[in-house]
Write a protein that holds these residues in place. Sequence first.
Motif, PDB file in Angstrom:
ATOM      1  N   PRO A 148     -79.160 -18.580  32.623  1.00 52.32           N
ATOM      2  CA  PRO A 148     -79.578 -19.949  32.309  1.00 52.32           C
ATOM      3  C   PRO A 148     -78.467 -20.628  31.507  1.00 52.32           C
ATOM      4  O   PRO A 148     -77.907 -20.031  30.587  1.00 52.32           O
ATOM      5  N   GLY A 149     -78.101 -21.814  31.899  1.00 54.06           N
ATOM      6  CA  GLY A 149     -77.003 -22.528  31.261  1.00 54.06           C
ATOM      7  C   GLY A 149     -75.660 -22.242  31.900  1.00 54.06           C
ATOM      8  O   GLY A 149     -74.664 -22.883  31.581  1.00 54.06           O
ATOM      9  N   GLY A 150     -75.598 -21.280  32.826  1.00 53.50           N
ATOM     10  CA  GLY A 150     -74.358 -20.951  33.522  1.00 53.50           C
ATOM     11  C   GLY A 150     -74.092 -21.907  34.676  1.00 53.50           C
ATOM     12  O   GLY A 150     -74.864 -22.838  34.930  1.00 53.50           O
ATOM     13  N   LYS A 151     -73.015 -21.675  35.396  1.00 54.68           N
ATOM     14  CA  LYS A 151     -72.633 -22.531  36.526  1.00 54.68           C
ATOM     15  C   LYS A 151     -73.665 -22.520  37.649  1.00 54.68           C
ATOM     16  O   LYS A 151     -73.865 -23.521  38.319  1.00 54.68           O
ATOM     17  N   LEU A 152     -74.290 -21.362  37.868  1.00 56.28           N
ATOM     18  CA  LEU A 152     -75.250 -21.222  38.960  1.00 56.28           C
ATOM     19  C   LEU A 152     -76.364 -20.260  38.540  1.00 56.28           C
ATOM     20  O   LEU A 152     -76.338 -19.085  38.870  1.00 56.28           O
ATOM     21  N   PRO A 153     -77.373 -20.753  37.808  1.00 55.84           N
ATOM     22  CA  PRO A 153     -78.470 -19.891  37.397  1.00 55.84           C
ATOM     23  C   PRO A 153     -79.126 -19.216  38.605  1.00 55.84           C
ATOM     24  O   PRO A 153     -79.426 -19.863  39.606  1.00 55.84           O
ATOM     25  N   LEU A 154     -79.324 -17.905  38.492  1.00 55.47           N
ATOM     26  CA  LEU A 154     -79.780 -17.081  39.606  1.00 55.47           C
ATOM     27  C   LEU A 154     -81.038 -16.303  39.213  1.00 55.47           C
ATOM     28  O   LEU A 154     -81.096 -15.732  38.121  1.00 55.47           O
ATOM     29  N   ASN A 155     -82.015 -16.313  40.102  1.00 52.23           N
ATOM     30  CA  ASN A 155     -83.251 -15.533  39.910  1.00 52.23           C
ATOM     31  C   ASN A 155     -83.852 -15.765  38.523  1.00 52.23           C
ATOM     32  O   ASN A 155     -84.092 -14.835  37.757  1.00 52.23           O
ATOM     33  N   THR A 156     -84.120 -17.010  38.245  1.00 52.25           N
ATOM     34  CA  THR A 156     -84.570 -17.418  36.916  1.00 52.25           C
ATOM     35  C   THR A 156     -85.978 -16.960  36.565  1.00 52.25           C
ATOM     36  O   THR A 156     -86.389 -17.096  35.418  1.00 52.25           O
ATOM     37  N   ASN A 157     -86.704 -16.409  37.513  1.00 48.46           N
ATOM     38  CA  ASN A 157     -88.013 -15.835  37.190  1.00 48.46           C
ATOM     39  C   ASN A 157     -87.883 -14.358  36.841  1.00 48.46           C
ATOM     40  O   ASN A 157     -88.863 -13.691  36.574  1.00 48.46           O
ATOM     41  N   GLY A 158     -86.685 -13.835  36.845  1.00 46.98           N
ATOM     42  CA  GLY A 158     -86.443 -12.428  36.568  1.00 46.98           C
ATOM     43  C   GLY A 158     -86.114 -11.642  37.817  1.00 46.98           C
ATOM     44  O   GLY A 158     -85.619 -10.530  37.745  1.00 46.98           O
ATOM     45  N   GLY A 159     -86.388 -12.221  38.976  1.00 42.76           N
ATOM     46  CA  GLY A 159     -86.104 -11.528  40.232  1.00 42.76           C
ATOM     47  C   GLY A 159     -87.113 -10.448  40.528  1.00 42.76           C
ATOM     48  O   GLY A 159     -87.939 -10.075  39.685  1.00 42.76           O
TER      49      GLY A 159
ATOM     50  N   GLY B 239     -89.646 -29.220  37.947  1.00 51.11           N
ATOM     51  CA  GLY B 239     -89.388 -29.273  36.512  1.00 51.11           C
ATOM     52  C   GLY B 239     -90.429 -28.542  35.695  1.00 51.11           C
ATOM     53  O   GLY B 239     -90.604 -28.827  34.514  1.00 51.11           O
ATOM     54  N   THR B 240     -91.115 -27.568  36.308  1.00 55.46           N
ATOM     55  CA  THR B 240     -92.203 -26.866  35.626  1.00 55.46           C
ATOM     56  C   THR B 240     -91.935 -25.371  35.440  1.00 55.46           C
ATOM     57  O   THR B 240     -92.845 -24.631  35.055  1.00 55.46           O
ATOM     58  N   ALA B 241     -90.738 -24.914  35.701  1.00 54.18           N
ATOM     59  CA  ALA B 241     -90.431 -23.480  35.594  1.00 54.18           C
ATOM     60  C   ALA B 241     -90.355 -23.057  34.136  1.00 54.18           C
ATOM     61  O   ALA B 241     -89.855 -23.803  33.292  1.00 54.18           O
ATOM     62  N   PRO B 242     -90.848 -21.866  33.806  1.00 51.28           N
ATOM     63  CA  PRO B 242     -90.736 -21.379  32.426  1.00 51.28           C
ATOM     64  C   PRO B 242     -89.287 -21.312  31.934  1.00 51.28           C
ATOM     65  O   PRO B 242     -89.028 -21.603  30.774  1.00 51.28           O
ATOM     66  N   ALA B 243     -88.358 -20.952  32.796  1.00 53.02           N
ATOM     67  CA  ALA B 243     -86.930 -20.934  32.437  1.00 53.02           C
ATOM     68  C   ALA B 243     -86.249 -22.060  33.215  1.00 53.02           C
ATOM     69  O   ALA B 243     -85.387 -21.835  34.058  1.00 53.02           O
ATOM     70  N   GLN B 244     -86.653 -23.279  32.907  1.00 56.20           N
ATOM     71  CA  GLN B 244     -86.201 -24.449  33.653  1.00 56.20           C
ATOM     72  C   GLN B 244     -84.697 -24.672  33.529  1.00 56.20           C
ATOM     73  O   GLN B 244     -84.143 -24.612  32.431  1.00 56.20           O
ATOM     74  N   VAL B 245     -84.061 -24.940  34.663  1.00 59.44           N
ATOM     75  CA  VAL B 245     -82.646 -25.309  34.698  1.00 59.44           C
ATOM     76  C   VAL B 245     -82.583 -26.821  34.489  1.00 59.44           C
ATOM     77  O   VAL B 245     -83.083 -27.590  35.317  1.00 59.44           O
ATOM     78  N   ALA B 246     -82.014 -27.237  33.382  1.00 58.59           N
ATOM     79  CA  ALA B 246     -81.957 -28.662  33.043  1.00 58.59           C
ATOM     80  C   ALA B 246     -81.242 -29.457  34.123  1.00 58.59           C
ATOM     81  O   ALA B 246     -80.145 -29.106  34.545  1.00 58.59           O
TER      82      ALA B 246
END
Length: 140
Positions: free
Chosen positions: A71-82, A106-113
Amino acid sequence: MVSQMEDFSSSRAFRVAGPTAIEAAGIDRKDVDHLMIYDAFAHLPLYGLEDLGFCKPGEAAGFIREGNTRPGGKLPLNTNGGGLSYTHTGMYGMFALQESVRQMRGTAPAQVAGAKISVCHGVGGMFSASGTVVFSNERP
């Protein structure tokens, strides 16, 4: 199938499905804000990053190690934990799709801004089948 793969560092099914969907959506990889890659096995995000064209062959591990997929990186991957962390019910692909939808809403627990485009990629049939869906919260 896995027993017929010409190379165990790449998947032809990934190399066909991903670029086909990205081209059909009319986007560039640099436009993608969020990425979900089905990960029933730990190596699948590496295959996905490389075979979908987000990294050159052999560069995915370094891309991840440098923090680009956090999260916060160039390409957030598997933000639900995978699938390896979140859950793997035997049908994890639905949870990956759900996470892409949540990111676009815009409702994900680990939302990508500010996420506008999410790519969700899955594989099945012992690597004989693959599918990629491109989501956006904006009209093309």
